[in-house]
Design a protein around this motif. Sequence first.
Motif, short mmCIF file in Angstrom:
data_model
loop_
_atom_site.label_atom_id
_atom_site.label_comp_id
_atom_site.label_asym_id
_atom_site.label_seq_id
_atom_site.Cartn_x
_atom_site.Cartn_y
_atom_site.Cartn_z
N GLU A 77 43.23 50.69 46.21
CA GLU A 77 44.20 49.62 46.48
C GLU A 77 45.41 49.73 45.56
OE1 GLU A 77 41.94 46.02 46.13
OE2 GLU A 77 41.34 46.09 48.25
N ARG A 78 45.16 50.03 44.30
CA ARG A 78 46.26 50.16 43.33
C ARG A 78 45.70 50.76 42.06
NH1 ARG A 78 46.14 45.76 39.63
NH2 ARG A 78 44.54 44.22 40.18
N VAL A 79 46.58 51.02 41.11
CA VAL A 79 46.16 51.45 39.78
C VAL A 79 46.82 50.52 38.76
CG1 VAL A 79 45.81 53.85 40.42
CG2 VAL A 79 48.06 53.11 39.62
N LYS A 80 46.18 50.36 37.63
CA LYS A 80 46.74 49.52 36.57
C LYS A 80 46.54 50.21 35.22
CE LYS A 80 44.57 45.89 35.05
NZ LYS A 80 44.09 46.35 33.73
N ALA A 81 47.42 49.92 34.30
CA ALA A 81 47.30 50.48 32.96
C ALA A 81 46.13 49.84 32.23
CB ALA A 81 48.59 50.28 32.18
N GLY A 82 45.34 50.66 31.54
CA GLY A 82 44.20 50.14 30.80
C GLY A 82 44.61 49.61 29.45
N GLN A 83 43.63 49.49 28.57
CA GLN A 83 43.91 48.96 27.24
C GLN A 83 44.90 49.85 26.49
OE1 GLN A 83 40.08 48.63 25.36
NE2 GLN A 83 39.65 46.64 26.28
N GLU A 84 45.86 49.23 25.84
CA GLU A 84 46.87 49.91 25.05
C GLU A 84 47.73 50.86 25.87
OE1 GLU A 84 44.98 51.80 21.78
OE2 GLU A 84 44.15 49.94 20.95
N ASN A 85 47.71 50.70 27.22
CA ASN A 85 48.53 51.50 28.12
C ASN A 85 48.37 53.01 27.91
OD1 ASN A 85 49.69 49.30 29.44
ND2 ASN A 85 51.26 49.06 27.87
N GLN A 86 47.14 53.42 27.60
CA GLN A 86 46.91 54.85 27.37
C GLN A 86 46.72 55.61 28.67
OE1 GLN A 86 43.64 54.37 24.37
NE2 GLN A 86 44.92 55.77 23.16
N VAL A 87 45.91 55.08 29.57
CA VAL A 87 45.66 55.73 30.86
C VAL A 87 45.61 54.65 31.94
CG1 VAL A 87 44.38 57.70 29.93
CG2 VAL A 87 43.15 55.59 30.53
N TYR A 88 45.72 55.11 33.19
CA TYR A 88 45.59 54.19 34.31
C TYR A 88 44.12 54.01 34.68
CZ TYR A 88 50.55 53.84 35.51
OH TYR A 88 51.88 53.55 35.50
N LEU A 89 43.82 52.89 35.29
CA LEU A 89 42.50 52.61 35.84
C LEU A 89 42.64 52.40 37.34
CD1 LEU A 89 41.18 50.01 33.21
CD2 LEU A 89 40.78 52.48 33.26
N PRO A 90 41.75 52.99 38.15
CA PRO A 90 41.82 52.79 39.60
C PRO A 90 41.18 51.45 40.00
CG PRO A 90 40.02 54.26 39.08
CD PRO A 90 40.68 53.94 37.77
N ILE A 91 41.81 50.76 40.91
CA ILE A 91 41.25 49.53 41.47
C ILE A 91 40.90 49.81 42.93
CG2 ILE A 91 41.60 47.08 41.89
CD1 ILE A 91 41.62 47.91 38.94
N PHE A 92 39.60 49.73 43.25
CA PHE A 92 39.12 50.12 44.58
C PHE A 92 38.88 48.91 45.48
CE2 PHE A 92 37.41 53.47 41.71
CZ PHE A 92 38.12 54.55 42.23
N ASN A 93 38.99 49.15 46.77
CA ASN A 93 38.51 48.19 47.75
C ASN A 93 36.99 48.20 47.68
OD1 ASN A 93 37.31 47.69 50.58
ND2 ASN A 93 39.37 46.86 50.78
N GLU A 94 36.38 47.05 47.43
CA GLU A 94 34.95 46.99 47.16
C GLU A 94 34.11 47.50 48.32
OE1 GLU A 94 33.82 43.13 45.90
OE2 GLU A 94 35.09 43.12 44.11
N THR A 95 34.47 47.10 49.54
CA THR A 95 33.69 47.52 50.70
C THR A 95 33.79 49.03 50.90
OG1 THR A 95 34.06 45.40 51.78
CG2 THR A 95 33.35 47.24 53.18
N ALA A 96 35.02 49.55 50.84
CA ALA A 96 35.22 50.99 51.02
C ALA A 96 34.52 51.78 49.92
CB ALA A 96 36.71 51.30 51.04
N PHE A 97 34.57 51.28 48.68
CA PHE A 97 33.93 51.99 47.59
C PHE A 97 32.41 51.98 47.77
CE2 PHE A 97 32.37 52.61 43.25
CZ PHE A 97 33.11 53.72 42.87
N GLY A 98 31.87 50.88 48.30
CA GLY A 98 30.43 50.83 48.57
C GLY A 98 30.03 51.86 49.61
N VAL A 99 30.85 52.02 50.67
CA VAL A 99 30.56 53.03 51.69
C VAL A 99 30.61 54.43 51.08
CG1 VAL A 99 31.40 54.07 53.84
CG2 VAL A 99 31.41 51.58 53.57
N LEU A 100 31.61 54.67 50.21
CA LEU A 100 31.72 55.97 49.54
C LEU A 100 30.49 56.24 48.68
CD1 LEU A 100 33.40 58.47 48.65
CD2 LEU A 100 34.33 57.04 46.82
N LEU A 101 30.04 55.24 47.94
CA LEU A 101 28.87 55.42 47.10
C LEU A 101 27.63 55.76 47.92
CD1 LEU A 101 28.93 52.72 44.27
CD2 LEU A 101 29.28 55.18 44.09
#
Length: 396
Positions: free
Chosen positions: A140-164
């Motif tokens: 769905e989007r990405v956001k900066a993690g703690q201290e803006n060191q790296v990005y974190l992926p934000i997944f659609n929960e349903t889609a991520f469950g299907v992928l898992l």
Amino acid sequence: MYDFARRNIGRDPTASLPSLPDILRFVPILSAAGWFLLAGLQVYRDRWHTWTETFFLFACFFAGLYAVGDWLFFNVTPGLPTSEASARLAAVISISSLVLTETFFLLFTQVYVERMRRSYWVVNAASIGILVMVWTVLVERVKAGQENQVYLPIFNETAFGVLLVFVLICSIAGLYNLIRLYRIVRTSSKMLARRAAGLVGVFTSVLIVGLGTNGYLGITGNQDFPPPFSTLLIFLAGATYYVLYPVGRERISEAIRRFQARRYTIKAVFLTYEDGTLIGAQTRPGETSIDQDLFGATLDVIQNFMRTSFPMLRGKWLSSISQGPYILVMERARHTYVTVVLEGQESDQLRRQMRDLLLSFEDRNREILSRWQGIPTQAQGTEEMLSQFFVEVPFT
């Protein structure tokens, strides 16, 4: 000494240790190098002609691409104008490569212990659907993690469950095939059994730890810690290399070939030059003899007819002909091709044996074959090469 102590007064003693983001920026490229090395070895060793070899080659390539995608993702600097779009694209490429890695890994393990069947392509149909989901709704989007060191992926929960679920099914099915592989080789060699058991153990550990980190962080909508993604695959690459490319003479592929040899009986073998000249032939003792010259001429006519009648087959050669319970299996090298007449089910390992013996024969007769005069007796080691197909090594 005084200056050094003064500079470090009050400093956190762990400050010099690499942080998790620092590790994730570096380690994936090592994982990618390991898998690309395995893929390169497949091509270098001429191991890409059978279904088994092709599936393994693609699994290694996409595992390496999976790690490259992670490396790109973790090295996007937050805050730049195009950073979010670049990070999201890298995440999609990474996860897409994971889907393809799982697909080809499952196909490889299945065909390795069994044989290729058309029904296995159902796995590809499922993976295509998963890929469409990955490129449309998963990230769905990405956001900066703690201290803006790296990005974190934000997944659609349903889609991520299907992928898992897809990853879990492919992994468990592949693990089951690895266990079957272990059961097959343990009756042949204790050393091979230890190698296969090690691969099963490493794969199981990577599966548990991988799903326990990537899966948990993704399904819970992680907001703090970057998932390790492909970092753990470096251990699996090492275990795979150890199992499939051992230093000693014993090979798992040879143990599998002897096991699968129980499913067919070789009746006759023919070695033919590319112009249709029969170099040599052998028939299993007790079998009805075959007119060797007539067989060679007929086979050459059939191949020429297929290439002439069907333009799309120009430059191609027949790989097999089926007639009732019998199958003619053909493998080519640069100047010659070998035809095995068998009753039963062919296997990738048999084709590998055919090609290896053929390449060894051509290497031994390189000058003679390059200046071929149509005299079969000039070729050296013909009978020795053909007799290898009738050597029966019992599989205990």
